[in-house]
Scaffold this active site. Structure first.
Site, PDB file in Angstrom:
ATOM      1  N   LYS A  52       0.842  -1.205   0.000  1.00 16.86           N
ATOM      2  CA  LYS A  52       0.000   0.000   0.000  1.00 16.86           C
ATOM      3  C   LYS A  52       0.873   1.249   0.000  1.00 16.86           C
ATOM      4  CE  LYS A  52      -3.752  -2.517   2.139  1.00 16.86           C
ATOM      5  NZ  LYS A  52      -4.393  -3.004   3.370  1.00 16.86           N
ATOM      6  N   GLN A  77      -4.160  -1.405   9.707  1.00 19.05           N
ATOM      7  CA  GLN A  77      -4.235  -2.759   9.138  1.00 19.05           C
ATOM      8  C   GLN A  77      -4.890  -3.722  10.138  1.00 19.05           C
ATOM      9  OE1 GLN A  77      -3.234  -3.589   5.927  1.00 19.05           O
ATOM     10  NE2 GLN A  77      -4.179  -5.561   6.361  1.00 19.05           N
ATOM     11  N   ASP A 127     -10.618   2.992   4.419  1.00 21.34           N
ATOM     12  CA  ASP A 127     -11.152   1.624   4.319  1.00 21.34           C
ATOM     13  C   ASP A 127     -12.678   1.631   4.453  1.00 21.34           C
ATOM     14  OD1 ASP A 127      -9.504  -0.439   3.687  1.00 21.34           O
ATOM     15  OD2 ASP A 127      -8.846  -0.873   5.732  1.00 21.34           O
TER      16      ASP A 127
END
Ligand code: NAP
Length: 298
Positions: A54, A98, A121
């Protein structure tokens, strides 16, 4: 009949090119450099790879990219303090924590601390609610990638019968909502669904996000259906090696489907590109630029 292969790799490469061009334009015309911060807690090898990819992609697209790696025994308070700092950092427009987190850090507490405008997200209750209301700027990356692929391959969604297997917050629920917004007739299936095969046989669009290797049988696929395989499963191969397979028996489904996403190279390839797209959208929205000031088709 063999199915059309939905090439997520190619579509994501084109999307990333557009995002890089748009980032250059934003820097030139508005002095905005989209910024992505990743927060990794612990040493899970798969998570380390995801986070590295990422950050690397963000750099390749010309974004500001920062990463924070906290030890596996970091306290919840430490993680929340980092998130709050990033909420206040004007160079950071997207924050990605994460998952999964070590057990002493509650996922819900982290999401509650996260500024929804930077929640790239799209996991916070605010962004889930905005999606339900049809007003979301930030949409969960993998479902957003699925919709882009359906559009790119001219799959008719309006009026289609769509089945989403799996009801996670990360994929199943937002995917069903997006399909519904695009006027599909949506069924959601899960581990308590009776006669899953029968539901599959009725689906014009069959979406599998289960986490069980090759669980959906080829014979369950309606002839001509579009199959979206979200699963990423590591299975043992010859000589002690591993290979990645999806949740659908690809070879058999390929014989009946009209179009199908391979694993790897299908839906998974879209996720990081859509994370970058969300970071770009967050940057423009935080700066108060209307979505119309973005180039079309991003
Ligand atoms: P998840 O949280 O792992 O949950 C799995 C879902 O599958 C649950 O809703 C579960 O039902 C359902 N399920 C389990 N067994 C089933 C069965 N026998 N019949 C029908 N449904 C069943 O889901 P996820 O996080 O969305 O992940 C699913 C898969 O997608 C994983 O392989 C993951 O690695 C992959 N994934 C890939 C990406 C990507 O970037 N490509 C992104 C996200 C996820 P219950 O709710 O009843 O337990």
């Amino acid at each position: 009949m063999t199915a059309r292969i939905i090439d997520g790799k190619a579509v994501s490469a084109r999307l990333k090119e557009k995002i890089a061009a748009e980032a250059t334009r934003l820097a030139r015309e508005h002095s905005i450099v989209p910024g992505l911060a990743t927060v990794l807690v612990g040493t899970d090898p798969a998570s380390e790879v995801y986070v590295r990819n990422k950050n690397r992609t963000a750099e390749q697209l010309g974004f500001h990219s920062v990463s924070f790696h906290l030890p596996a025994d970091a306290s919840e308070a430490e993680v929340l303090a980092r998130v709050r700092e990033l909420n206040e950092d004007p160079q950071v427009h997207g924050i990605l924590v994460q998952m999964p987190l070590p057990k002493q850090v509650r996922e819900q507490a982290v999401l509650d601390a996260l500024d929804p405008r930077k929640d790239v997200d799209a996991l916070t209750p605010t962004n889930a609610g905005l999606l339900l209301s049809g007003r979301a700027t930030l949409v969960s990356c993998t479902p957003a990638g699925m919709m882009l692929l359906l559009k790119e391959y001219d799959v008719e969604v309006a009026g289609a019968s769509a089945l989403v297997i799996g009801r996670s917050l990360l994929f199943g629920k937002p995917a069903a909502q997006l399909l519904l917004s695009a006027n599909a007739t949506v069924t959601m299936a899960h581990s308590r669904t009776r006669d899953l095969a029968e539901h599959c046989r009725r689906a014009d669009i069959l979406v599998a996000a289960i986490g069980k290797p090759e669980f959906v049988q080829g014979a369950w696929v309606k002839p001509g259906a579009t199959v979206i395989d979200v699963g990423i499963n590591r299975v043992e191969a010859a000589e002690g090696k591993y290979r990645i397979v999806g949740d659908v028996d690809y070879a058999a489904a390929n014989e009946r489907a009209g179009a199908i996403t391979p694993v790897p190279g299908g839906i998974g390839a879209m996720t990081i590109a859509c994370l970058m797209r969300n970071t770009l959208l967050a940057a423009t929205s935080i700066a108060g630029l209307a979505a119309t000031q973005l180039s079309p088709k991003i």
